[in-house]
Design a protein around this motif. Structure first.
Motif, PDB file in Angstrom:
ATOM      1  N   GLU A   3       0.624  -1.034   0.101  1.00  0.00           N
ATOM      2  CA  GLU A   3       0.055   0.032  -0.065  1.00  0.00           C
ATOM      3  C   GLU A   3       0.808   1.209  -0.070  1.00  0.00           C
ATOM      4  OE1 GLU A   3      -2.584  -0.462   3.317  1.00  0.00           O
ATOM      5  OE2 GLU A   3      -4.092  -1.636   2.180  1.00  0.00           O
ATOM      6  N   VAL A   4       1.742   1.236   0.856  1.00  0.00           N
ATOM      7  CA  VAL A   4       2.829   2.387   0.766  1.00  0.00           C
ATOM      8  C   VAL A   4       3.631   2.781  -0.614  1.00  0.00           C
ATOM      9  CG1 VAL A   4       5.116   3.341   1.753  1.00  0.00           C
ATOM     10  CG2 VAL A   4       3.204   2.389   3.230  1.00  0.00           C
ATOM     11  N   ALA A   5       3.928   1.577  -1.302  1.00  0.00           N
ATOM     12  CA  ALA A   5       4.305   1.530  -2.380  1.00  0.00           C
ATOM     13  C   ALA A   5       3.501   2.181  -3.638  1.00  0.00           C
ATOM     14  CB  ALA A   5       5.034   0.281  -3.135  1.00  0.00           C
ATOM     15  N   GLU A   6       2.158   1.816  -3.221  1.00  0.00           N
ATOM     16  CA  GLU A   6       1.003   2.096  -4.500  1.00  0.00           C
ATOM     17  C   GLU A   6       1.023   3.608  -4.185  1.00  0.00           C
ATOM     18  OE1 GLU A   6      -3.477   1.330  -4.952  1.00  0.00           O
ATOM     19  OE2 GLU A   6      -2.124  -0.440  -4.523  1.00  0.00           O
ATOM     20  N   LEU A   7       0.939   4.187  -2.870  1.00  0.00           N
ATOM     21  CA  LEU A   7       0.581   5.588  -2.461  1.00  0.00           C
ATOM     22  C   LEU A   7       1.787   6.359  -3.225  1.00  0.00           C
ATOM     23  CD1 LEU A   7      -0.839   5.349   0.998  1.00  0.00           C
ATOM     24  CD2 LEU A   7      -1.925   5.833  -1.184  1.00  0.00           C
ATOM     25  N   ARG A   8       3.169   6.052  -3.049  1.00  0.00           N
ATOM     26  CA  ARG A   8       4.271   6.613  -3.422  1.00  0.00           C
ATOM     27  C   ARG A   8       4.159   6.732  -4.978  1.00  0.00           C
ATOM     28  NH1 ARG A   8       8.703   3.946   0.789  1.00  0.00           N
ATOM     29  NH2 ARG A   8       8.181   5.399   2.468  1.00  0.00           N
ATOM     30  N   ALA A   9       3.654   5.877  -5.422  1.00  0.00           N
ATOM     31  CA  ALA A   9       3.728   5.755  -7.040  1.00  0.00           C
ATOM     32  C   ALA A   9       2.458   6.715  -7.698  1.00  0.00           C
ATOM     33  CB  ALA A   9       3.455   4.181  -7.546  1.00  0.00           C
ATOM     34  N   VAL A  10       1.437   6.772  -6.771  1.00  0.00           N
ATOM     35  CA  VAL A  10       0.564   7.651  -7.174  1.00  0.00           C
ATOM     36  C   VAL A  10       0.987   8.849  -7.094  1.00  0.00           C
ATOM     37  CG1 VAL A  10      -2.047   8.474  -6.514  1.00  0.00           C
ATOM     38  CG2 VAL A  10      -1.258   6.273  -7.160  1.00  0.00           C
ATOM     39  N   SER A  11       1.486   9.539  -5.915  1.00  0.00           N
ATOM     40  CA  SER A  11       2.034  10.645  -5.470  1.00  0.00           C
ATOM     41  C   SER A  11       3.188  11.055  -6.573  1.00  0.00           C
ATOM     42  CB  SER A  11       2.753  10.738  -4.177  1.00  0.00           C
ATOM     43  OG  SER A  11       3.416  11.908  -3.932  1.00  0.00           O
ATOM     44  N   THR A  12       3.970  10.341  -7.067  1.00  0.00           N
ATOM     45  CA  THR A  12       4.968  10.602  -8.112  1.00  0.00           C
ATOM     46  C   THR A  12       4.351  10.748  -9.456  1.00  0.00           C
ATOM     47  OG1 THR A  12       6.586   8.971  -6.876  1.00  0.00           O
ATOM     48  CG2 THR A  12       6.888   9.750  -9.221  1.00  0.00           C
ATOM     49  N   ARG A  13       3.284  10.029  -9.723  1.00  0.00           N
ATOM     50  CA  ARG A  13       2.711  10.242 -11.101  1.00  0.00           C
ATOM     51  C   ARG A  13       2.127  11.516 -11.135  1.00  0.00           C
ATOM     52  NH1 ARG A  13       1.482   4.318 -10.954  1.00  0.00           N
ATOM     53  NH2 ARG A  13      -0.228   4.893  -9.651  1.00  0.00           N
ATOM     54  N   GLN A  14       1.450  11.970 -10.113  1.00  0.00           N
ATOM     55  CA  GLN A  14       0.607  13.188  -9.913  1.00  0.00           C
ATOM     56  C   GLN A  14       1.492  14.446  -9.779  1.00  0.00           C
ATOM     57  OE1 GLN A  14      -2.111  12.511  -6.492  1.00  0.00           O
ATOM     58  NE2 GLN A  14      -3.458  11.134  -7.969  1.00  0.00           N
ATOM     59  N   GLN A  15       2.683  14.303  -9.459  1.00  0.00           N
ATOM     60  CA  GLN A  15       3.448  15.586  -9.397  1.00  0.00           C
ATOM     61  C   GLN A  15       3.678  16.280 -10.578  1.00  0.00           C
ATOM     62  OE1 GLN A  15       7.052  14.487  -7.399  1.00  0.00           O
ATOM     63  NE2 GLN A  15       6.244  14.501  -5.372  1.00  0.00           N
ATOM     64  N   ALA A  16       3.768  17.570 -10.893  1.00  0.00           N
ATOM     65  CA  ALA A  16       4.106  18.455 -12.155  1.00  0.00           C
ATOM     66  C   ALA A  16       5.492  18.066 -12.528  1.00  0.00           C
ATOM     67  CB  ALA A  16       3.400  19.582 -11.926  1.00  0.00           C
TER      68      ALA A  16
END
Length: 85
Positions: A64-77
């Protein structure tokens, strides 16, 4: 029911079963006694089940942490504009 809830229930059931084995031996009508070989095997199996559930909970948290980090990385401008200014 989520995977984490199921794993927590499995862990709780294993703890309860292990505690029950120890309680039976401690509250024997003839007085506290050592575990029988069968009780010891049952206790050890419950401890293993508890550890497996805890390991699975930890693995699920890591996922879950890895998934949240991946989502956060994809959403950054992007730091650099892709088109000329």
């Amino acid at each position: 029911m989520s995977l984490l809830e199921e794993l927590r229930q499995r862990r709780t059931a294993a703890r309860t079963a292990a505690d029950a084995v120890l309680t039976r031996a401690a509250e024997d009508p003839a007085g506290p006694r050592d575990l029988t070989p069968e009780e010891l095997a049952d206790y050890q199996a419950q401890v293993v089940a508890q550890r497996e559930a805890e390991d699975a909970i930890e693995a699920e948290h890591d996922r879950e942490v890895a998934e949240l980090r991946a989502v956060s990385t994809r959403q950054q401008a992007p730091a650099v504009p892709r088109e000329p200014v």
